[in-house]
Design an enzyme around this catalytic site. Structure first.
Site, PDB file in Angstrom:
ATOM      1  N   ASN A   1      -0.840  -2.080   5.552  1.00 47.22           N
ATOM      2  CA  ASN A   1      -0.955  -0.746   5.762  1.00 47.22           C
ATOM      3  C   ASN A   1      -1.874   0.191   5.058  1.00 47.22           C
ATOM      4  O   ASN A   1      -2.083  -0.260   3.853  1.00 47.22           O
ATOM      5  CB  ASN A   1       0.503  -0.004   5.462  1.00 47.22           C
ATOM      6  CG  ASN A   1       1.547  -0.521   6.484  1.00 47.22           C
ATOM      7  OD1 ASN A   1       1.118  -1.204   7.379  1.00 47.22           O
ATOM      8  ND2 ASN A   1       2.897  -0.525   6.138  1.00 47.22           N
TER       9      ASN A   1
ATOM     10  N   ASP B   1      -1.243   3.435   4.286  1.00 46.73           N
ATOM     11  CA  ASP B   1      -0.786   4.348   3.673  1.00 46.73           C
ATOM     12  C   ASP B   1      -0.202   3.862   2.151  1.00 46.73           C
ATOM     13  O   ASP B   1      -0.719   2.714   1.748  1.00 46.73           O
ATOM     14  CB  ASP B   1       0.729   4.958   4.327  1.00 46.73           C
ATOM     15  CG  ASP B   1       1.522   3.764   4.429  1.00 46.73           C
ATOM     16  OD1 ASP B   1       2.083   3.263   3.318  1.00 46.73           O
ATOM     17  OD2 ASP B   1       1.961   3.345   5.679  1.00 46.73           O
TER      18      ASP B   1
ATOM     19  N   HIS C   1      -6.038  -4.337   4.292  1.00 48.32           N
ATOM     20  CA  HIS C   1      -6.697  -3.558   5.504  1.00 48.32           C
ATOM     21  C   HIS C   1      -7.281  -2.320   4.552  1.00 48.32           C
ATOM     22  O   HIS C   1      -7.549  -1.410   5.615  1.00 48.32           O
ATOM     23  CB  HIS C   1      -5.836  -3.307   6.441  1.00 48.32           C
ATOM     24  CG  HIS C   1      -5.972  -4.588   7.432  1.00 48.32           C
ATOM     25  ND1 HIS C   1      -4.743  -4.720   8.238  1.00 48.32           N
ATOM     26  CD2 HIS C   1      -6.282  -5.945   7.321  1.00 48.32           C
ATOM     27  CE1 HIS C   1      -4.743  -5.882   8.871  1.00 48.32           C
ATOM     28  NE2 HIS C   1      -5.810  -6.920   8.231  1.00 48.32           N
TER      29      HIS C   1
END
Ligand code: BJW
Length: 234
Positions: A92, A94, A109
């Site tokens: 993620n 975030d 990522h």
């Protein structure tokens, strides 16, 4: 199975779904509204940078209005209380693991709250938009891009991840569809190296057959239950 000392946890979009952050695949997922080829490849960025920057500006703004949910909180608790090695490898972009208080987190990522200068290779903390081509804080050139890993690019920190997988006694996958490599292959790698493997997901994933055990349900319920269980076994 050997005693559990070293844990590697892989998280995907499903762990942030209950925080109101869109997943990618399936009904209502991001790829239903945006073609991957248009927004998540280096070729797309070269072809239409405004489209790509707007897509990420929108998502960078959105995540800053969201909060960690009980699944992030439980993993942060595990991180603080687990005395063995532990690594949370998140796909993620975030920052909800960190905002919940987890420290042993690796973003394979990339991250929304970071911008990467393609001229001087500096990564800078970033909360604002990129569409207006702000200057790089390090070199001043207007060559910033989202610091995320697109299809065809090499995910971050692979050596560190494979090192952790080699010594893992337990590999746990939470809320990921198993559609994207190399993350989708971690379960097979971990299992072949002798780790026990557990999947926590809302529904069976493309990789389910590789896990010793799959538990189905929302991450906000399954993860706190599993964390209680593993901490009690310590
Ligand atoms: C819940 C829930 C709830 C929902 N509770 N659960 C052919 C074969 C094999 C590989 C390839 C191939 N052709 C090309 C490749 C390589 C390619 C790839 O994998 N393609 C596939 C599509 C086939 N991979 C790459 O290009 C990668 N790079 C690479 O391989 O480099 C070479 C290399 C070689 C050797 C070693 C190492 C490297 C790069 C991949 C980059 C992925 N980038 C993205 C975008 C990041 C930026 C952004 O956010 O925009 O990453 S794509 C997107 O997918 C994002 C995610 O991190 C990633 C995974 O998605 P995730 O997290 O699994 O989300 P979903 O939506 O798919 O699933 C959500 C899940 O949650 C579901 O299962 C739900 O059930 C569940 N769920 N609610 C619990 N409440």
């Amino acid at each position: 199975m050997r005693p559990i000392r070293n844990i590697v946890i892989l998280t995907g979009a499903g762990i942030s779904a209950e925080s109101g952050i869109d997943t990618f695949r399936g009904g209502g997922g991001l790829w239903e509204r945006h073609r991957v080829e248009d927004v998540a490849t280096p070729e797309a960025f070269a072809r239409d940078p405004d489209l790509v920057l707007r897509f990420y500006d929108m998502r960078r703004a959105a995540i800053q209005t969201r909060a960690p949910n009980p699944a992030h909180d439980a993993l942060a608790r595990l991180d603080h209380q687990w005395s063995g090695d532990l690594l949370i490898v998140t796909q993620n972009v975030d920052d909800l693991h960190e905002r919940a208080g987890a420290r042993r987190v690796l973003h394979m990522h990339g991250q929304h709250l970071s911008a990467w200068c393609t001229a001087c290779d500096t990564r800078s903390p970033w909360r604002e938009t990129l569409i207006d081509r702000p200057p790089c804080p390090a070199c001043g050139k207007r060559t910033l891009r989202p610091d995320v890993v697109w299809f065809g690019e090499m995910p971050y920190e692979m050596e560190r991840i494979y090192g952790a997988l080699r010594s893992a006694d337990l590999f746990v996958s939470i809320g990921t569809s198993g559609a994207v490599y190399p993350a989708a292959g971690f379960v097979r790698d971990a299992r072949q190296l002798g780790a026990a493997t557990l999947e926590l997901n809302l529904e069976r994933s493309q990789g389910s057959a590789w896990f010793h055990e799959t538990r189905l349900g929302p991450a906000g319920e399954l993860v706190p239950e599993w964390v209680d269980e593993v901490l009690a076994s310590q």
